[in-house]
Design an enzyme around this catalytic site. Structure first.
Site, PDB file in Angstrom:
ATOM      1  N   THR A  63       0.846  -1.188   0.000  1.00 43.94           N
ATOM      2  CA  THR A  63       0.000   0.000   0.000  1.00 43.94           C
ATOM      3  C   THR A  63       0.883   1.240   0.000  1.00 43.94           C
ATOM      4  O   THR A  63       1.985   1.223   0.545  1.00 43.94           O
ATOM      5  CB  THR A  63      -0.960   0.025   1.206  1.00 43.94           C
ATOM      6  OG1 THR A  63      -1.780   1.194   1.130  1.00 43.94           O
ATOM      7  CG2 THR A  63      -0.205   0.031   2.525  1.00 43.94           C
ATOM      8  N   ALA A  70      -0.259   5.775   3.885  1.00 43.78           N
ATOM      9  CA  ALA A  70       0.509   5.817   5.137  1.00 43.78           C
ATOM     10  C   ALA A  70      -0.348   5.450   6.341  1.00 43.78           C
ATOM     11  O   ALA A  70       0.133   4.811   7.282  1.00 43.78           O
ATOM     12  CB  ALA A  70       1.122   7.197   5.326  1.00 43.78           C
ATOM     13  N   HIS A  71      -1.630   5.830   6.324  1.00 42.16           N
ATOM     14  CA  HIS A  71      -2.535   5.484   7.434  1.00 42.16           C
ATOM     15  C   HIS A  71      -2.689   3.971   7.561  1.00 42.16           C
ATOM     16  O   HIS A  71      -2.692   3.422   8.659  1.00 42.16           O
ATOM     17  CB  HIS A  71      -3.920   6.116   7.231  1.00 42.16           C
ATOM     18  CG  HIS A  71      -3.929   7.601   7.251  1.00 42.16           C
ATOM     19  ND1 HIS A  71      -3.629   8.338   8.370  1.00 42.16           N
ATOM     20  CD2 HIS A  71      -4.215   8.498   6.282  1.00 42.16           C
ATOM     21  CE1 HIS A  71      -3.722   9.619   8.093  1.00 42.16           C
ATOM     22  NE2 HIS A  71      -4.074   9.744   6.830  1.00 42.16           N
ATOM     23  N   ASP A 115      -7.994  -4.284   0.288  1.00 44.29           N
ATOM     24  CA  ASP A 115      -8.878  -3.322  -0.348  1.00 44.29           C
ATOM     25  C   ASP A 115     -10.062  -3.219   0.578  1.00 44.29           C
ATOM     26  O   ASP A 115     -10.597  -4.244   1.028  1.00 44.29           O
ATOM     27  CB  ASP A 115      -9.297  -3.762  -1.752  1.00 44.29           C
ATOM     28  CG  ASP A 115      -9.907  -2.599  -2.523  1.00 44.29           C
ATOM     29  OD1 ASP A 115      -9.245  -1.553  -2.634  1.00 44.29           O
ATOM     30  OD2 ASP A 115     -11.041  -2.733  -3.007  1.00 44.29           O
ATOM     31  N   SER A 116     -10.413  -2.009   0.893  1.00 45.69           N
ATOM     32  CA  SER A 116     -11.472  -1.842   1.878  1.00 45.69           C
ATOM     33  C   SER A 116     -12.267  -0.586   1.587  1.00 45.69           C
ATOM     34  O   SER A 116     -11.832   0.279   0.831  1.00 45.69           O
ATOM     35  CB  SER A 116     -10.875  -1.780   3.294  1.00 45.69           C
ATOM     36  OG  SER A 116      -9.898  -0.772   3.370  1.00 45.69           O
ATOM     37  N   PHE A 163      -9.296   7.586   9.919  1.00 46.96           N
ATOM     38  CA  PHE A 163      -9.183   8.217   8.605  1.00 46.96           C
ATOM     39  C   PHE A 163     -10.356   7.763   7.759  1.00 46.96           C
ATOM     40  O   PHE A 163     -11.177   6.957   8.185  1.00 46.96           O
ATOM     41  CB  PHE A 163      -7.839   7.894   7.947  1.00 46.96           C
ATOM     42  CG  PHE A 163      -7.598   6.422   7.710  1.00 46.96           C
ATOM     43  CD1 PHE A 163      -7.845   5.845   6.475  1.00 46.96           C
ATOM     44  CD2 PHE A 163      -7.114   5.608   8.728  1.00 46.96           C
ATOM     45  CE1 PHE A 163      -7.614   4.491   6.263  1.00 46.96           C
ATOM     46  CE2 PHE A 163      -6.878   4.258   8.518  1.00 46.96           C
ATOM     47  CZ  PHE A 163      -7.134   3.703   7.279  1.00 46.96           C
ATOM     48  N   GLY A 164     -10.456   8.279   6.560  1.00 47.40           N
ATOM     49  CA  GLY A 164     -11.520   7.881   5.646  1.00 47.40           C
ATOM     50  C   GLY A 164     -12.898   8.208   6.183  1.00 47.40           C
ATOM     51  O   GLY A 164     -13.184   9.339   6.569  1.00 47.40           O
ATOM     52  N   ARG A 177     -10.615  -4.431   9.253  1.00 48.93           N
ATOM     53  CA  ARG A 177      -9.249  -4.751   8.849  1.00 48.93           C
ATOM     54  C   ARG A 177      -8.657  -5.798   9.793  1.00 48.93           C
ATOM     55  O   ARG A 177      -8.011  -6.748   9.354  1.00 48.93           O
ATOM     56  CB  ARG A 177      -8.416  -3.467   8.828  1.00 48.93           C
ATOM     57  CG  ARG A 177      -7.143  -3.599   8.053  1.00 48.93           C
ATOM     58  CD  ARG A 177      -6.547  -2.243   7.676  1.00 48.93           C
ATOM     59  NE  ARG A 177      -7.273  -1.679   6.537  1.00 48.93           N
ATOM     60  CZ  ARG A 177      -7.995  -0.556   6.586  1.00 48.93           C
ATOM     61  NH1 ARG A 177      -8.071   0.145   7.687  1.00 48.93           N
ATOM     62  NH2 ARG A 177      -8.628  -0.128   5.518  1.00 48.93           N
TER      63      ARG A 177
END
Length: 193
Positions: free
Chosen positions: A8, A11-12, A68-69, A147-148, A177
């Site tokens: 990936t 960075a998060h 992938d999320s 995040f996100g 995750r």
């Protein structure tokens, strides 16, 4: 020491995956991925996770992990889904969250789930596991962690706080995750050494 690539550029995710996987991978060095980003043209989280893990393995020759999320909102027909990172067309988390809230304006049923596909690719071997984290989309953003879509997502197995209001250890204990990568390590653990 065995090396394992985290495929990936986010960075998060690197920080979160190292936190989640760290104590499960004693004797394994987790290394970042500096290769080209593959075209994620799969139609599912699992397909896109495999695309990324395959690309990292092809580039490095080192066994690779990828995920992938995203978030799937029932009232939006499962959207943003695999398009979560680019839902608003800008790749900006705040824009994506704003668009979800706009689309849910006036909608009472706000069931959602975070989904993560975790993939492992090594020479002659591939495996994917899914992790799901059910909840709802809140009426507004809350919290500054994560995040996100974390400020919008209120887990069903929580106490009413958004994912962004949870501490890292709290989130890691129940997240999509964590669920996906725990299942993946249980399934492929012997192949990591």
């Amino acid at each position: 020491m065995t090396r394992l690539v985290l495929a990936t550029h986010n960075a998060h995710k690197v920080v979160e995956l190292r936190r989640i996987l760290g104590n499960r991978l004693e004797g394994i060095e987790l290394v970042g991925y500096d290769g080209p980003e593959p075209v994620e043209d799969g139609t599912t989280f699992a397909e896109n996770a495999l695309i990324k893990a395959r690309a990292a393995f092809a580039h490095t020759g080192v066994p690779s992990l990828a995920d992938d999320s995203g978030i799937s909102v029932a009232a939006l027909g499962g959207a943003p889904g695999i398009h979560s990172a680019r839902f608003a067309g800008t790749r900006d988390d705040a824009d994506n969250r704003r668009l979800v809230l706009e689309r849910l304006d006036g909608v009472a049923e706000r069931d959602a789930e975070f989904v993560c596909a975790a993939a492992f690719v090594a020479e002659g071997f591939e495996h994917v596991e899914l992790g799901r984290w059910p909840g709802v989309v809140g009426a507004e953003e809350r919290g500054s962690g994560g995040f996100g879509y974390d400020p919008l997502f209120v887990p069903a197995d929580g106490d009413g706080r958004s994912a962004a209001e949870l501490g890292a250890d709290e989130k890691d204990a129940i997240s999509h995750r964590t669920r996906a990568f725990t299942a993946l390590l249980d399934a492929v653990g012997d192949r990591l050494r």
